[in-house]
Design a protein around this motif. Structure first.
Motif, PDB file in Angstrom:
ATOM      1  N   UNK A  18       0.829  -1.209   0.000  1.00 36.03           N
ATOM      2  CA  UNK A  18       0.000   0.000   0.000  1.00 36.03           C
ATOM      3  C   UNK A  18       0.862   1.258   0.000  1.00 36.03           C
ATOM      4  N   UNK A  19       1.904   1.276   0.833  1.00 32.81           N
ATOM      5  CA  UNK A  19       2.797   2.442   0.886  1.00 32.81           C
ATOM      6  C   UNK A  19       3.472   2.668  -0.464  1.00 32.81           C
ATOM      7  N   UNK A  20       3.921   1.605  -1.103  1.00 32.29           N
ATOM      8  CA  UNK A  20       4.591   1.729  -2.397  1.00 32.29           C
ATOM      9  C   UNK A  20       3.634   2.272  -3.451  1.00 32.29           C
ATOM     10  N   UNK A  21       2.389   1.812  -3.411  1.00 31.71           N
ATOM     11  CA  UNK A  21       1.415   2.303  -4.386  1.00 31.71           C
ATOM     12  C   UNK A  21       1.152   3.794  -4.192  1.00 31.71           C
ATOM     13  N   UNK A  22       0.949   4.211  -2.944  1.00 30.60           N
ATOM     14  CA  UNK A  22       0.660   5.616  -2.687  1.00 30.60           C
ATOM     15  C   UNK A  22       1.841   6.509  -3.054  1.00 30.60           C
ATOM     16  N   UNK A  23       3.064   6.042  -2.804  1.00 29.96           N
ATOM     17  CA  UNK A  23       4.242   6.826  -3.200  1.00 29.96           C
ATOM     18  C   UNK A  23       4.326   6.937  -4.718  1.00 29.96           C
ATOM     19  N   UNK A  24       4.033   5.848  -5.411  1.00 33.64           N
ATOM     20  CA  UNK A  24       4.073   5.869  -6.874  1.00 33.64           C
ATOM     21  C   UNK A  24       3.012   6.806  -7.435  1.00 33.64           C
ATOM     22  N   UNK A  25       1.819   6.784  -6.843  1.00 33.03           N
ATOM     23  CA  UNK A  25       0.758   7.660  -7.328  1.00 33.03           C
ATOM     24  C   UNK A  25       1.121   9.121  -7.116  1.00 33.03           C
ATOM     25  N   UNK A  26       1.661   9.449  -5.938  1.00 33.58           N
ATOM     26  CA  UNK A  26       2.063  10.833  -5.670  1.00 33.58           C
ATOM     27  C   UNK A  26       3.198  11.255  -6.592  1.00 33.58           C
ATOM     28  N   UNK A  27       4.145  10.355  -6.844  1.00 36.68           N
ATOM     29  CA  UNK A  27       5.254  10.670  -7.740  1.00 36.68           C
ATOM     30  C   UNK A  27       4.800  10.881  -9.167  1.00 36.68           C
ATOM     31  N   UNK A  28       3.780  10.138  -9.589  1.00 34.08           N
ATOM     32  CA  UNK A  28       3.272  10.271 -10.949  1.00 34.08           C
ATOM     33  C   UNK A  28       2.617  11.631 -11.160  1.00 34.08           C
ATOM     34  N   UNK A  29       1.929  12.152 -10.158  1.00 36.39           N
ATOM     35  CA  UNK A  29       1.340  13.495 -10.262  1.00 36.39           C
ATOM     36  C   UNK A  29       2.432  14.519 -10.517  1.00 36.39           C
ATOM     37  N   UNK A  30       3.496  14.459  -9.720  1.00 30.88           N
ATOM     38  CA  UNK A  30       4.598  15.399  -9.894  1.00 30.88           C
ATOM     39  C   UNK A  30       5.259  15.277 -11.254  1.00 30.88           C
ATOM     40  N   UNK A  31       5.396  14.027 -11.734  1.00 28.92           N
ATOM     41  CA  UNK A  31       6.035  13.807 -13.034  1.00 28.92           C
ATOM     42  C   UNK A  31       5.181  14.367 -14.164  1.00 28.92           C
ATOM     43  N   UNK A  32       3.864  14.191 -14.082  1.00 31.38           N
ATOM     44  CA  UNK A  32       2.980  14.727 -15.117  1.00 31.38           C
ATOM     45  C   UNK A  32       3.041  16.249 -15.166  1.00 31.38           C
ATOM     46  N   UNK A  33       3.060  16.888 -14.001  1.00 36.80           N
ATOM     47  CA  UNK A  33       3.114  18.354 -13.950  1.00 36.80           C
ATOM     48  C   UNK A  33       4.431  18.866 -14.517  1.00 36.80           C
ATOM     49  N   UNK A  34       5.516  18.160 -14.195  1.00 36.37           N
ATOM     50  CA  UNK A  34       6.844  18.608 -14.612  1.00 36.37           C
ATOM     51  C   UNK A  34       7.105  18.356 -16.091  1.00 36.37           C
TER      52      UNK A  34
END
Length: 307
Positions: free
Chosen positions: A119-135
């Motif tokens: 669960x922690x890995x999934x949530x970190x990946x989801x949060x990281x993907x938001x940042x990557x899309x914005x950047x």
């Protein structure tokens, strides 16, 4: 072909393993062991059957039959392998060695600990993907937002909110919410760890004095360096992966197959690891005399967690 019914109450500790910690209860009550609630160490703890212990509600919710078939394939081989340990002949049959090793891996993966890691890995990946899309794709996000909403989004905050909405609708997030992603992850991880562990030996350890207890996260990675014992690291970083299989036996994956005894001080260290790594409960033989030990370790655990 009819599919088997979904199992809501799913045992994370195999009942065949819990039974090793039992004794006959009062007439008609069956074989029982003592569950110890680490959140309430001062509570009166009552004996229970293996069926009432070591389970979680809807641990695997999507296609649980698939996971149950995999677990059962391991557990069916366990009784004969455990009998060979009790008979002091664990290495006579290579199939018993493989069964014991797989039993350790099963309890490492099918655990509260692994579900938390997933669960922690999934949530970190989801949060990281938001940042990557914005950047990396701000213009594309802006164009898609304009197409869907008719609005020009002015900056990273609003783009981030829109990106979260896009991700929320993705098939990966849907699979996460349905439990499909966890079910496939836990099965894949079992096979990967099983393969990694296939080159390890199985150490069968007995206490010189005292007894082992077992926690509800029973298979634990550890490193023992002098007087310091650490636990919970990645499998590849551990000195060993341990699993108590009865009051008088503990399995440890190591360099070679061997049997040996460990002094009381090491038994206490390993029991402390079980308490500290547990989600909520540890289980012990009713006549182990470990209630006071568990109570002290539970208080230490609470202090470490700042509870």
């Amino acid at each position: 072909m009819a599919r088997s019914q979904h199992t809501s109450r799913q045992h994370l500790i195999s009942q065949v393993l819990l039974k090793q910690f039992t004794m006959p209860g009062p007439k008609g009550s069956g074989w029982q062991l003592l569950p110890f609630d680490l959140r309430h160490p001062g509570r009166l703890h009552k004996l229970k059957t293996t069926r009432a212990c070591g389970w979680a509600e809807d641990f695997v919710v999507f296609d649980s039959e698939s996971a149950e078939e995999l677990w059962c394939a391991v557990e069916r081989r366990a009784p004969a392998a455990l009998a060979s340990v009790r008979a002091d002949t664990p290495f006579v049959d290579p199939l018993h060695v493989a069964a014991l090793r797989d039993l350790v891996v099963l309890h490492y993966v099918r655990s509260h600990h692994y579900r938390g890691v997933h669960t922690d890995a999934f949530e970190r990946s989801r949060a990281g993907l938001v940042g990557e899309l914005i950047t990396r794709f701000p213009q594309q996000l802006g164009h898609e937002a304009l197409r869907e909403t008719g609005l020009h989004l002015p900056g990273p905050a609003s783009l981030g909110t829109f990106a979260e909405r896009l991700i929320e609708r993705s098939s990966v997030v849907r699979d996460h919410k349905s439990g499909k992603l966890f079910r496939t992850s836990i099965e894949d991880t079992y096979h990967k760890v099983q393969d990694m562990a296939s080159t390890w030996g199985v150490e069968v350890l007995r206490p010189e004095d005292g007894q082992f207890l077992i926690g509800d996260n029973p298979a634990v990675t550890i490193r023992m360096e002098g007087s310091i014992t650490t636990y919970g690291m990645a499998f590849g970083d551990a000195h060993s992966l341990i699993l108590p299989i009865g009051p008088k036996h503990l399995l440890a994956l190591g360099r070679e197959n061997l049997t040996g005894t460990v002094p009381q001080a090491i038994v206490d260290r390993l029991n402390t690891v079980q308490v500290h790594a547990a989600q909520r409960y540890v289980y012990m033989h009713p006549k182990s005399g470990l209630q006071e030990f568990a109570s002290l370790a539970a208080r230490q655990r609470a202090e470490r967690k700042g509870v």
